[in-house]
Motif scaffolding. Structure first.
Motif, PDB file in Angstrom:
ATOM      1  N   VAL A 160       0.855  -1.188   0.000  1.00  0.00           N
ATOM      2  CA  VAL A 160       0.000   0.000   0.000  1.00  0.00           C
ATOM      3  C   VAL A 160       0.889   1.235   0.000  1.00  0.00           C
ATOM      4  O   VAL A 160       1.894   1.289   0.711  1.00  0.00           O
ATOM      5  CB  VAL A 160      -0.930   0.012   1.221  1.00  0.00           C
ATOM      6  N   ALA A 161       0.510   2.227  -0.801  1.00  0.00           N
ATOM      7  CA  ALA A 161       1.268   3.473  -0.903  1.00  0.00           C
ATOM      8  C   ALA A 161       0.288   4.632  -1.032  1.00  0.00           C
ATOM      9  O   ALA A 161      -0.894   4.430  -1.327  1.00  0.00           O
ATOM     10  CB  ALA A 161       2.198   3.433  -2.114  1.00  0.00           C
ATOM     11  N   PRO A 162       0.754   5.866  -0.846  1.00  0.00           N
ATOM     12  CA  PRO A 162      -0.113   7.016  -1.129  1.00  0.00           C
ATOM     13  C   PRO A 162      -0.483   7.050  -2.603  1.00  0.00           C
ATOM     14  O   PRO A 162       0.277   6.568  -3.459  1.00  0.00           O
ATOM     15  CB  PRO A 162       0.771   8.220  -0.760  1.00  0.00           C
ATOM     16  N   ILE A 163      -1.619   7.625  -2.927  1.00  0.00           N
ATOM     17  CA  ILE A 163      -2.007   7.715  -4.334  1.00  0.00           C
ATOM     18  C   ILE A 163      -1.043   8.645  -5.067  1.00  0.00           C
ATOM     19  O   ILE A 163      -0.541   9.608  -4.495  1.00  0.00           O
ATOM     20  CB  ILE A 163      -3.464   8.198  -4.505  1.00  0.00           C
ATOM     21  N   PRO A 164      -0.756   8.354  -6.327  1.00  0.00           N
ATOM     22  CA  PRO A 164       0.157   9.218  -7.088  1.00  0.00           C
ATOM     23  C   PRO A 164      -0.554  10.462  -7.613  1.00  0.00           C
ATOM     24  O   PRO A 164      -1.786  10.519  -7.664  1.00  0.00           O
ATOM     25  CB  PRO A 164       0.605   8.310  -8.242  1.00  0.00           C
ATOM     26  N   GLY A 165       0.252  11.439  -8.030  1.00  0.00           N
ATOM     27  CA  GLY A 165      -0.295  12.664  -8.599  1.00  0.00           C
ATOM     28  C   GLY A 165       0.455  13.049  -9.853  1.00  0.00           C
ATOM     29  O   GLY A 165       1.281  12.288 -10.362  1.00  0.00           O
TER      30      GLY A 165
END
Length: 426
Positions: A297-302
């Motif tokens: 799990v990771a932060p959502i990309p931008g």
């Protein structure tokens, strides 16, 4: 059940002012004769893990004259809201405690459908600050924060490793590049790249808003004015449109809600998947998931770095039409209290509102995503606190769907949405 949780900026104060009503303290008083004790009914979402049932059973064992009965609302957030609204409009006492999406607080409070909670009923300092704010209306706490969180990126660690990708993507470009590398491996052949929630419902509003924020834009500015036709906002929408056109997002995902996407990821059909934290425990089940032990799990990309998610959450409030409001308040205090939140947290992966859980070593060992989630919550933005939020969300769904399905170009969809939101803000 799931947290479905449109980010944006501040309240549309004109809308709030026109719809607000109540006593001089900012909310209605308890209707005469309703502040009693007795059995209560809790209207909640679908309890997939059966954990809430066990928590309620423990309460019932200790409160034989004030037993709690759970009524599960539809899984679809829009349908759940409609059922609650219909119940409140006829002033039904069928529900004593209602579980509200965090964005519904303003509407239900302004329409005098829920009652402000007494000072001291819950320890406000124990909650994640952003979660606590979602339960407030005009400075008063109407709904106790229970579940919170933001969208996160689930990714196939095994497939990335075999493709030589050493870390999850921080940008949209990195996400596309990682998928291309995975697809060139034997194990990645036929696996789709990425999906979130794109069906024409509240989840689309959330995913669109996250894309806008993750491109440096905002749906509403700090003065409550819509800003969906700025270059940054249009870049967020264009990412989604292009992703459907170039195959980054499979065409079938145009109907995806949370569960369709979760099942696709769990069955091994996606490299990356945007969803809420509830999906973690289900994807990790060795007997029911093909990706157990194979994902992270990771932060959502931008666009240029880590993205900005939507602050989601479910809160608990007392119906203004309940005949047993004293019991209803006590049950809410019990269910969001530290002891029960710790028990609930150990049993399932819904992110809870108690701040201490995010630094608890036992919890982090059980759910390694917690630091990532808290990191994402620090960058997440709340949805607008507006009484007419449902109309705002419906407008977003209409015009964004038109863009995703090719019925409108991005510029036209953004312009039309800007006009629609501006009319709701007038």
């Amino acid at each position: 059940m799931t947290i479905r949780l449109l980010p944006a900026a501040a309240a549309l104060s004109l809308l709030l002012a026109s719809a607000a009503c109540g006593d001089s303290s900012g909310g209605p008083s308890s209707p005469a004769g309703n502040d009693g004790r007795g059995p209560v009914t809790v209207a909640t979402g679908k309890d997939l893990t059966q954990t809430v049932q066990r928590l309620v059973a423990a309460w019932n064992d200790g409160h034989p004259k004030e037993r709690v009965r759970l009524v599960e609302l539809p899984e679809d957030g829009d349908q759940a809201r409609q059922q609650l609204v219909q119940n409140m409009q006829i002033k039904s006492d069928a529900y004593d405690v209602v579980r509200l999406d965090a964005v519904w607080t303003a509407e239900f409070a302004a329409r005098r459908w829920i009652l402000p909670l007494p000072d001291g009923l819950v320890d406000a300092s124990s909650f994640v600050p952003a979660a606590l704010e979602t339960g407030k209306y005009r400075g008063r706490l109407y709904a106790a924060p229970w579940l919170t969180g933001t969208g996160v990126l689930y990714y196939r660690e095994d497939l990335l490793a075999k493709a030589g990708v050493k870390s999850p993507p921080k940008t949209w470009a990195e996400l596309r590049d990682a998928c291309a590398k995975v697809r060139r491996t034997a194990d990645g052949e036929g696996v789709d790249c990425y999906a979130g929630q794109y069906g024409k419902y509240e989840g689309l509003t959330v995913n669109y808003s996250e894309a806008v924020q993750s491109a440096g834009g905002e749906v509403f500015d700090s003065s409550g004015r819509p800003r969906v036709n700025t270059p940054q906002a249009k870049a967020g929408l264009r990412f989604l449109v292009d992703a459907f056109e170039n195959g980054t997002i499979p065409q079938k995902a145009i109907t995806f809600k949370e569960e369709e996407g979760r099942r696709a990821f769990q069955e091994g059909h996606l490299v990356f998947h945007r969803n809420w934290a509830y999906a973690y425990a289900l994807a990790a089940e060795k007997d029911g998931s093909k990706v157990a032990g194979k994902f992270g799990v990771a932060p959502i990309p931008g666009e240029g770095g880590p993205g900005s998610g939507t602050l989601g959450g479910n809160n608990l409030a007392v119906s203004a039409f309940s005949k047993h409001q004293a019991t209803a308040r006590d049950f809410i205090a019990h269910i969001v209290g530290p002891a029960v939140q710790h028990e609930y947290g150990r049993a399932q992966s819904f992110p809870l509102s108690l701040a201490a859980l995010y630094g608890d070593p036992e919890m982090i060992k059980r759910y390694p995503y917690l630091p990532v989630l808290r990191q994402g919550m620090d960058k997440a933005r709340p949805r607008p606190v507006v009484v007419r939020y449902n109309e705002v969300s419906a407008a977003v769904q209409e015009h964004v769907t038109a863009a995703l399905t090719g019925r409108k170009p991005v510029d036209r969809a953004a312009e039309d949405l800007q006009k629609a939101l501006a009319a709701l803000a007038d």
